[in-house]
Write a protein that holds these residues in place. Structure first.
Motif, PDB file in Angstrom:
ATOM      1  N   GLY A  91      52.737 -21.753  60.256  1.00 53.08           N
ATOM      2  CA  GLY A  91      54.108 -21.321  60.524  1.00 53.08           C
ATOM      3  C   GLY A  91      54.189 -19.904  61.080  1.00 53.08           C
ATOM      4  O   GLY A  91      54.736 -19.691  62.169  1.00 53.08           O
ATOM      5  N   PRO A  92      53.645 -18.909  60.385  1.00 49.90           N
ATOM      6  CA  PRO A  92      53.666 -17.537  60.915  1.00 49.90           C
ATOM      7  C   PRO A  92      52.917 -17.386  62.235  1.00 49.90           C
ATOM      8  O   PRO A  92      53.336 -16.621  63.111  1.00 49.90           O
ATOM      9  N   ALA A  93      51.801 -18.109  62.406  1.00 49.51           N
ATOM     10  CA  ALA A  93      51.052 -18.019  63.663  1.00 49.51           C
ATOM     11  C   ALA A  93      51.899 -18.511  64.831  1.00 49.51           C
ATOM     12  O   ALA A  93      51.910 -17.907  65.912  1.00 49.51           O
ATOM     13  N   LEU A  94      52.617 -19.612  64.605  1.00 52.93           N
ATOM     14  CA  LEU A  94      53.481 -20.144  65.657  1.00 52.93           C
ATOM     15  C   LEU A  94      54.624 -19.183  65.971  1.00 52.93           C
ATOM     16  O   LEU A  94      54.936 -18.924  67.147  1.00 52.93           O
ATOM     17  N   ALA A  95      55.245 -18.642  64.930  1.00 54.87           N
ATOM     18  CA  ALA A  95      56.364 -17.720  65.130  1.00 54.87           C
ATOM     19  C   ALA A  95      55.908 -16.452  65.847  1.00 54.87           C
ATOM     20  O   ALA A  95      56.632 -15.919  66.700  1.00 54.87           O
ATOM     21  N   MET A  96      54.717 -15.961  65.539  1.00 55.54           N
ATOM     22  CA  MET A  96      54.195 -14.779  66.223  1.00 55.54           C
ATOM     23  C   MET A  96      53.938 -15.079  67.695  1.00 55.54           C
ATOM     24  O   MET A  96      54.188 -14.229  68.566  1.00 55.54           O
ATOM     25  N   ALA A  97      53.441 -16.282  67.985  1.00 62.07           N
ATOM     26  CA  ALA A  97      53.190 -16.649  69.376  1.00 62.07           C
ATOM     27  C   ALA A  97      54.493 -16.681  70.173  1.00 62.07           C
ATOM     28  O   ALA A  97      54.538 -16.242  71.327  1.00 62.07           O
ATOM     29  N   VAL A  98      55.545 -17.165  69.548  1.00 62.99           N
ATOM     30  CA  VAL A  98      56.855 -17.188  70.205  1.00 62.99           C
ATOM     31  C   VAL A  98      57.328 -15.766  70.489  1.00 62.99           C
ATOM     32  O   VAL A  98      57.988 -15.495  71.499  1.00 62.99           O
TER      33      VAL A  98
ATOM     34  N   LEU B 105      53.800 -11.088  60.546  1.00 66.29           N
ATOM     35  CA  LEU B 105      54.465 -12.084  59.696  1.00 66.29           C
ATOM     36  C   LEU B 105      53.538 -12.563  58.584  1.00 66.29           C
ATOM     37  O   LEU B 105      53.628 -13.693  58.127  1.00 66.29           O
ATOM     38  N   GLY B 106      52.644 -11.684  58.176  1.00 64.47           N
ATOM     39  CA  GLY B 106      51.697 -12.084  57.131  1.00 64.47           C
ATOM     40  C   GLY B 106      50.684 -13.098  57.628  1.00 64.47           C
ATOM     41  O   GLY B 106      50.221 -13.944  56.857  1.00 64.47           O
TER      42      GLY B 106
END
Length: 235
Positions: free
Chosen positions: A192-199, A116-117
């Motif tokens: 934001g992308p770090a959180l979404a990747m963790a999910v 996610l970049g």
């Protein structure tokens, strides 16, 4: 008529959404085609576009480091700093999850395949940059970027062109930074992308995201100190 706090915070959330969605989206979906220069321009052009859309509402910070630099330069109140930060992180998170939805709706192999970049160091860096190197790079790149913001918006002669100057400077720092850390210079764009990747099941970026929150804020503080010294010299 002066924009209300809600209008300013809403503008910051929207602007950060656009920056994260298009900048990180370009890296995730078309990074192999665009290359470093293309990704850099996606981030830079996002700033230029948003400067003309929300610049007269919130100033188009769309970056907690920029807001922090302007706060230290006494151009933003403590109340607005907190409001801007909250709005920017919300915008970055919503953009990351929207981008993840788009990616899983495509035949791209899913978010874990495209990313996610996200920003990263060591194994998450294209060139294997270590932790200390990542901290130094992000401080330096953010310092230069925030200096461009402080300088271009402080003078009435350059203020009308500030959006273009700032957007091109963001592209400029990305050209060097993308291979090193993916270029953060913006905690909201990183979180934001770090959180979404963790999910999605990969917590690597989230475990490293503290670097991309701390270093940009330190870089902004350094920029404010340098800018203050320049102003003293001018006097």
């Amino acid at each position: 008529m002066e924009p209300t706090s809600i209008q300013k915070y809403g503008a910051e959330a929207f602007g950060t959404f656009v920056l994260t969605f298009f900048g990180c989206g370009s890296a995730a979906v078309a990074g192999a085609t665009l290359g470093t220069l293309g990704i850099a321009m996606a981030f830079g052009l996002s700033i230029i576009a948003m400067a003309f859309v929300i610049g007269n509402v919130s100033g188009c910070h769309i970056n907690p480091a920029v807001s922090f630099g302007l706060f230290l330069d006494k151009r933003l109140s403590a109340k607005d700093l907190i409001g801007y930060w909250a709005a920017q992180f919300i915008g970055g998170i919503v953009a990351a999850f929207a981008l993840a939805f788009v990616i899983v709706s495509c035949d791209l192999g899913g978010v874990l395949a495209t990313g996610l970049g996200c920003n990263g160091f060591e194994d998450a860096s294209t060139v294997g940059l270590n932790l200390v190197g990542a901290l130094v790079v992000e401080v330096v790149l953010t310092c230069i970027f925030v200096l461009a913001v402080l300088g271009s918006t402080a003078d009435a002669k350059t203020a009308p062109f500030a959006g273009i100057i700032i957007g091109l400077t963001l592209a400029f720092v990305h050209i060097m930074g993308v291979p090193l850390t993916g270029t953060s210079v913006n905690p909201a764009r990183s979180f934001g992308p770090a959180l979404a990747m963790a999910v999605q099941g990969d917590a690597t970026a989230l475990s490293q995201v503290w670097v991309f929150i701390l270093a940009p804020l330190a870089g902004a503080a350094l920029a404010a100190l340098i800018f203050a010294a320049f102003k003293q010299k001018q006097k």
